[in-house]
Write an enzyme that holds these catalytic residues in place. Structure first.
Site, PDB file in Angstrom:
ATOM      1  N   ALA A   1      -7.632  -7.839  -3.450  1.00  0.00           N
ATOM      2  CA  ALA A   1      -6.772  -8.062  -4.613  1.00  0.00           C
ATOM      3  C   ALA A   1      -6.891  -9.496  -5.129  1.00  0.00           C
ATOM      4  O   ALA A   1      -6.918  -9.736  -6.338  1.00  0.00           O
ATOM      5  CB  ALA A   1      -5.326  -7.765  -4.234  1.00  0.00           C
TER       6      ALA A   1
ATOM      7  N   LYS B   1     -11.981   3.906   6.790  1.00  0.00           N
ATOM      8  CA  LYS B   1     -12.595   2.584   6.999  1.00  0.00           C
ATOM      9  C   LYS B   1     -11.617   1.611   7.650  1.00  0.00           C
ATOM     10  O   LYS B   1     -12.024   0.724   8.394  1.00  0.00           O
ATOM     11  CB  LYS B   1     -13.160   2.040   5.688  1.00  0.00           C
ATOM     12  CG  LYS B   1     -12.134   1.809   4.583  1.00  0.00           C
ATOM     13  CD  LYS B   1     -11.703   0.369   4.454  1.00  0.00           C
ATOM     14  CE  LYS B   1     -10.527   0.226   3.510  1.00  0.00           C
ATOM     15  NZ  LYS B   1     -10.097  -1.153   3.329  1.00  0.00           N
TER      16      LYS B   1
ATOM     17  N   SER C   1      -9.697  -9.531   5.618  1.00  0.00           N
ATOM     18  CA  SER C   1      -9.189  -8.179   5.839  1.00  0.00           C
ATOM     19  C   SER C   1      -8.007  -8.150   6.803  1.00  0.00           C
ATOM     20  O   SER C   1      -8.093  -8.613   7.935  1.00  0.00           O
ATOM     21  CB  SER C   1     -10.319  -7.302   6.376  1.00  0.00           C
ATOM     22  OG  SER C   1      -9.792  -6.171   7.033  1.00  0.00           O
ATOM     23  N   ARG C   2      -6.924  -7.550   6.349  1.00  0.00           N
ATOM     24  CA  ARG C   2      -5.734  -7.392   7.183  1.00  0.00           C
ATOM     25  C   ARG C   2      -6.010  -6.531   8.410  1.00  0.00           C
ATOM     26  O   ARG C   2      -5.499  -6.781   9.489  1.00  0.00           O
ATOM     27  CB  ARG C   2      -4.643  -6.650   6.387  1.00  0.00           C
ATOM     28  CG  ARG C   2      -3.885  -7.483   5.430  1.00  0.00           C
ATOM     29  CD  ARG C   2      -2.541  -6.829   5.144  1.00  0.00           C
ATOM     30  NE  ARG C   2      -2.651  -5.611   4.353  1.00  0.00           N
ATOM     31  CZ  ARG C   2      -2.652  -5.567   3.037  1.00  0.00           C
ATOM     32  NH1 ARG C   2      -2.581  -6.674   2.340  1.00  0.00           N
ATOM     33  NH2 ARG C   2      -2.717  -4.425   2.393  1.00  0.00           N
ATOM     34  N   ASN C   3      -6.750  -5.450   8.205  1.00  0.00           N
ATOM     35  CA  ASN C   3      -6.991  -4.523   9.300  1.00  0.00           C
ATOM     36  C   ASN C   3      -7.893  -5.145  10.362  1.00  0.00           C
ATOM     37  O   ASN C   3      -7.667  -4.988  11.553  1.00  0.00           O
ATOM     38  CB  ASN C   3      -7.565  -3.215   8.763  1.00  0.00           C
ATOM     39  CG  ASN C   3      -6.520  -2.442   7.983  1.00  0.00           C
ATOM     40  OD1 ASN C   3      -5.647  -1.820   8.579  1.00  0.00           O
ATOM     41  ND2 ASN C   3      -6.572  -2.506   6.659  1.00  0.00           N
TER      42      ASN C   3
ATOM     43  N   HIS D   1      10.513  -2.049  -5.046  1.00  0.00           N
ATOM     44  CA  HIS D   1      11.768  -1.483  -4.537  1.00  0.00           C
ATOM     45  C   HIS D   1      12.720  -2.529  -3.977  1.00  0.00           C
ATOM     46  O   HIS D   1      13.826  -2.206  -3.580  1.00  0.00           O
ATOM     47  CB  HIS D   1      11.498  -0.371  -3.520  1.00  0.00           C
ATOM     48  CG  HIS D   1      11.052  -0.863  -2.186  1.00  0.00           C
ATOM     49  ND1 HIS D   1      10.005  -1.729  -2.024  1.00  0.00           N
ATOM     50  CD2 HIS D   1      11.512  -0.600  -0.936  1.00  0.00           C
ATOM     51  CE1 HIS D   1       9.840  -1.985  -0.743  1.00  0.00           C
ATOM     52  NE2 HIS D   1      10.738  -1.329  -0.058  1.00  0.00           N
TER      53      HIS D   1
END
Lengths: 326, 326
Positions: B134, B185, B248-250, B31
Site C-alpha cells: 500500500a 501466499k 511484509s507483515r506476514n 468502524h
C-alpha cells in the site's frame, strides 16, 4: 571418485569444498598462478569466497592437463565467455562433465552443454543449476538445486555425488530448459537492478519478475525446452532470488546502470563477471532468431547496448495497453 | 462514479486515495470513530499509512448505511475475519463489489467473493489482487495488479476504474484462482519469515517459494481454479514479494516465530492483521478436504498451531528423498 573443478571463482570453490569427502579426491584448477598461491598460502579463497576455510585435502593445480588427467568427473565453473576455450582442451575426455556455468554463447546461441557437445563430444554432459549463492553453500546453509542431463542415469549419478543434508539435489531430463533458465535470469536481474537504481519499489519488481518468467518460458519453449522447467528451481527459483537479493552481482550491475553509469564501464570495473551483460545480447538475438515477443529482454538489451534512457524504458513498459493476464 | 471503500486500513486508504479523481466521489468508511477523527484532523492515516497526505475531497464516514447508500461501487478492504460480518449488511446491494481482502474463511473454505455470493447475492463481484504494498501505491510507484470476475465485462469495468499510469491493471476471468493465490501466499510468507528468524539464507527461501508455488497450484486446481493463474501476478508475483520483502507483515510475523515467540502472542501484539496466521489453518483444512499433498502448508500449520519445533521442521523438509523436479 576423482573429481576436478575447473575454475577457482566463488562457485567453483564452494563446490570443490562440498565435494571434499573421504570418498572423493578433489582438485581445484585455476588459471592464475598467483591466485592459486594465495589460496594455498591462506587456506581460503579470499578474493572470491572470503572467510571460508578450505579442506586441507583439496588439491590446487595450475596445470590444466595435470588437473584433468585421471579425473572421472569434471565440474566446469568458468565464466561463459571462456567456456569454449577452456573446454576445447577436453576433446578426448570420456568421463562426466558437469557444467555449473550459466550462459548462452553469442555467435552460436548455444548453452554451455551445447558447447560441450562440440568441444567434448565423447564425454557425458550434465548441468547443475538453481538459486544458490556460493557463500551460503560454503557455510552449509540449506539449499536446493537441480541437475539435468539428457541421460537420466547421469543426472542421478550427479545427484548422488552432490547431495548433502544441507544441499538438496533434484533431477531433471530437460537439460536445455535448466540451462536456458539459468542464463536468461541474469538478464532480467540486471533489469531488476536498474529498477532499484531508479528507486522503483518492490511492487514493480514483483511485476517484472512475474512477467519475465512468462517471457523466458516462451523463448525457452521455442528453443525446444519443456515449459514446466521454467517454474522450477533453475527457472523461477533462480530468477526471483537473483532479482530480489542484495547479494546478486547481476542485480548490483543493473543498480549502477539505473543510477546513471554506462554498462560497459560497470562491466570493466567488476572483479567477478556479471553474466547478464553478455547474455542480454545473446538472449536478444536468440529471441529474434525464434521470432519471440520479448519486451523485457528487448528493453534490457536497448538500455545496455543502445544507451536507451532507463526512465523512458519504464514509461514505455507502463504505457502499453494492459491486457488479460494470460 | 460514486465509490465507497469499506475499511480504513493501509490498503483501503491507499485505494481510496487512488480513486479520488474529478470523475469520482469517494467515501472511506472505517468502524472506529476515533481513528476517523484522527484521519480527518490530520489529513493522513497516520496509524496505517503514515506520511501520505489524503485528498481533500475524500469523504470520511463512520456510519455504515450512510457510506453504502448511493454508492455504485463498493471496495471491501476489511480483514478476512470481519469480512462476512461487514458484508452481511449488503444483502440488498445491487452494484459492483470489489474485494481486495485476501483470505479463506475457516468454517466454509470460502474465499471472500465466495462469502459475497452468500451475503450480497444481488451484487456483481470482482477481486483485485497482486503484489502491491500500500505504501508504494500511495506514493505512486509503478505497480501491476490483476482484477478478476466471473463476468469479464465487470473485470474490464474495474480495470478502467483503477488503471492509472503508475497502476497497471490486468484482467482475469479466474476469480477463484486469483483469490486463492492471494490467500495462500500469506501462509507461505510466514514460513519464509520463520526461515529468516532461524538465520536461513536466500537459497533456502528461493527453494521454499519455488516448491510452494507448485503446492499452491495443486491445491488451487483441486478447488477448481485454473493452473496458469498461479504463475501470474496474484499468485507467484504476490508470493515472491511477500516472502522476500522486509515490508511484509506476514514475513515479519514468521520471523518472530522463528526467533522463538509463540504464534498466538505475535498475533495479539500486532497493530495490523497478519492474514497468514488464520489462513494457515484454513489452508491446512482445505488441503485435507481435497486430499492434496501439501508438505509446506502442513508444516507451517504444525509450527503455528501445534507448537512444532521450527528447527525440526527444517530437518524434516531437508531429509525427504529428493525426487525428479517435475
Amino acid at each position: 571418485m576423482k573429481i576436478t573443478v575447473l575454475g577457482a571463482g566463488a562457485w567453483g570453490t564452494a563446490l570443490a569444498r562440498l565435494l571434499c569427502t573421504p570418498e572423493n579426491a578433489v582438485t581445484l584448477w585455476g588459471h592464475t598462478p598467483q591466485h592459486l598461491d594465495d589460496v594455498r598460502r591462506s587456506g581460503t579463497n579470499q578474493r572470491y569466497l572470503p572467510d571460508v576455510s578450505l579442506p586441507k585435502d583439496l588439491r590446487l593445480e595450475g596445470d590444466f592437463a595435470g588437473a584433468v588427467q585421471n579425473a572421472e568427473c569434471l565440474v566446469v565453473a568458468v565464466p561463459s565467455k571462456g567456456f569454449r576455450e577452456v573446454t576445447t582442451g577436453l576433446a578426448g575426455y570420456t568421463g562426466i562433465i558437469v557444467s555449473v556455468t550459466k550462459g548462452i554463447e553469442h555467435n552460436t546461441g548455444l548453452t554451455m552443454c551445447g558447447i560441450l557437445s562440440e568441444t567434448a563430444p565423447q564425454a557425458t554432459h550434465a548441468a547443475l543449476s538453481g538459486p544458490t549463492f556460493a557463500s551460503e553453500v560454503a557455510r552449509e546453509i540449506p539449499t536446493a538445486i537441480v541437475t539435468a542431463s539428457r541421460d537420466l542415469p547421469t543426472a542421478a549419478q550427479v545427484q548422488t555425488l552432490f547431495n548433502r543434508t544441507f544441499f538438496r539435489v533434484y533431477t531433471s531430463a530437460d537439460l536445455l530448459g535448466v540451462e536456458l533458465g539459468g542464463a536468461l535470469k541474469n538478464v532480467i536481474a540486471i533489469a531488476a537492478g536498474i529498477g532499484d537504481g531508479l528507486g522503483l519499489g518492490e511492487n514493480a519488481k514483483a511485476a517484472l519478475v512475474t512477467r519475465a518468467i512468462v517471457e523466458i518460458r516462451r523463448l525457452g519453449v521455442a528453443c525446444g525446452a519443456q515449459i514446466d522447467t521454467f517454474t522450477g528451481l533453475s527457472g523461477l527459483g533462480d530468477l526471483m532470488v537473483t532479482c530480489f537479493s542484495r547479494q546478486s552481482r547481476n542485480r548490483g550491475f543493473g543498480e549502477r546502470v539505473g543510477r546513471g553509469e554506462k554498462a560497459r564501464q560497470v562491466a570493466d570495473s567488476m572483479v567477478a563477471v556479471a553474466e547478464g551483460y553478455p547474455n542480454a545480447r545473446s538472449a536478444y538475438h536468440l529471441a529474434r532468431k525464434h521470432n519471440i515477443v520479448s519486451p523485457l529482454i528487448d528493453e534490457t538489451y536497448a538500455m545496455l547496448y543502445e544507451d536507451k534512457d532507463v526512465r523512458q524504458t519504464v514509461r514505455d513498459l507502463m504505457s502499453r495497453d494492459p491486457k488479460p493476464e494470460q
